[in-house]
Design an enzyme around this catalytic site. Structure first.
Site, mmCIF file in Angstrom:
data_model
loop_
_atom_site.group_PDB
_atom_site.id
_atom_site.type_symbol
_atom_site.label_atom_id
_atom_site.label_comp_id
_atom_site.label_asym_id
_atom_site.label_seq_id
_atom_site.Cartn_x
_atom_site.Cartn_y
_atom_site.Cartn_z
ATOM 1 N N LYS A 1 47.133 46.420 43.477
ATOM 2 C CA LYS A 1 45.937 47.269 43.620
ATOM 3 C C LYS A 1 46.151 48.361 44.671
ATOM 4 O O LYS A 1 45.816 49.515 44.439
ATOM 5 C CB LYS A 1 44.704 46.421 44.007
ATOM 6 N N ARG B 1 34.465 41.285 45.877
ATOM 7 C CA ARG B 1 35.244 40.064 45.646
ATOM 8 C C ARG B 1 34.357 38.878 45.301
ATOM 9 O O ARG B 1 34.866 37.800 45.038
ATOM 10 C CB ARG B 1 36.029 39.718 46.918
ATOM 11 N N ARG C 1 56.220 40.697 50.243
ATOM 12 C CA ARG C 1 55.688 42.022 50.568
ATOM 13 C C ARG C 1 56.024 42.443 52.003
ATOM 14 O O ARG C 1 55.878 41.668 52.942
ATOM 15 C CB ARG C 1 54.178 41.982 50.370
ATOM 16 N N ARG D 1 44.950 32.249 49.498
ATOM 17 C CA ARG D 1 44.243 33.466 49.074
ATOM 18 C C ARG D 1 44.135 33.525 47.550
ATOM 19 O O ARG D 1 43.127 33.977 47.007
ATOM 20 C CB ARG D 1 44.960 34.714 49.611
#
Ligand code: AMP
Length: 222
Positions: A15, A90, A129, A173
């Site tokens: 995203k 969310r 990441r 998460r």
């Protein structure tokens, strides 16, 4: 009239990368709730302190806090042409609050771009990441490594891993996403504004699909 887009998808779906590119290609402003919290944390503000423990545990910051932060942020003049929401909403509560606030301003969400990625790919994407401290460029040790370990190809800056990207927190998460955010897919599907894009494909292909989906809503073609 403004154009408002939500990028929906699990952590690691791409995203942030896609939102940044879209914002450069259009007149829309990129609003990432996670980035706003990280900036508040860096600045040592009350908001940052409040969000800290939730973020470290991979939990969601309470709805009221996020909603107030985002609704205030999008009143800024640079959001007048429209917004690309990244990481918000969310939860259903956040989605409803956004909708109500937009209606009050004679505005609405035009499109929800849902980036779908299989679960097994997501963990590697998150745990691998890396972000440049200087220019914010992102890499991935599995899929998109930099040429010199720990050094940004673009500017030579130092790379770091987000503290909530560790394997354990990343898994949590994802669990939080499946429990609390996934119901939004159906929520927007019912409104007829959900557009699913295969987030496993190359970055450029995903960008092209997004631009295609946005085409009719953008004032000037890019
Ligand atoms: P992100 O960069 O979008 O992955 O967000 C990092 C963290 O910030 C999340 O794990 C949450 O703790 C918090 N956060 C960001 N956006 C929201 C949101 N819309 N609702 C609740 N918490 C959020």
């Amino acid at each position: 009239m403004s154009t408002n887009v939500i990028l929906l998808g699990p952590p690691g779906a791409g995203k942030g990368t896609q939102a940044k590119t879209l914002a450069e290609q259009t007149s829309l402003s990129h609003v990432a709730s996670g980035d706003l919290f990280r900036a508040a944390l860096r600045d040592g503000t009350e908001l940052g302190m409040l969000a800290k423990s939730y973020m470290e545990r991979g939990e969601l910051v309470p709805d009221e806090v996020v909603i107030n932060m985002i609704l205030e942020h999008i009143q800024a003049p640079d959001c007048a042409a429209g917004v690309i929401f990244d990481g918000f909403p969310r939860t259903r509560e956040q989605a409803v609050a956004l909708e109500e606030s937009m209606a009050q301003h004679q505005s609405k969400i035009d499109v929800v771009l849902y980036l779908s990625v299989p679960n097994d790919v997501l963990l590697r994407r998150i745990a691998g990441r890396q972000t440049c401290k200087t220019c914010g460029a992102t890499y991935n040790t599995y899929y998109f490594p930099c040429h010199r370990p720990g050094i940004c190809d673009a500017c030579g800056g130092k790379l770091y891993q987000r503290s909530d990207d560790s394997h354990e927190t990343a898994q949590h998460r994802l669990d939080v996403y499946f429990a609390q955010t996934m119901p939004l897919i159906e929520y927007y599907q019912r409104q007829g504004i959900l557009h699913e894009i295969d987030g496993q494909r190359e970055i450029v292909w995903v960008n092209e699909m997004m631009l295609k989906a946005l085409d009719q809503y953008l004032p000037t073609s890019v």
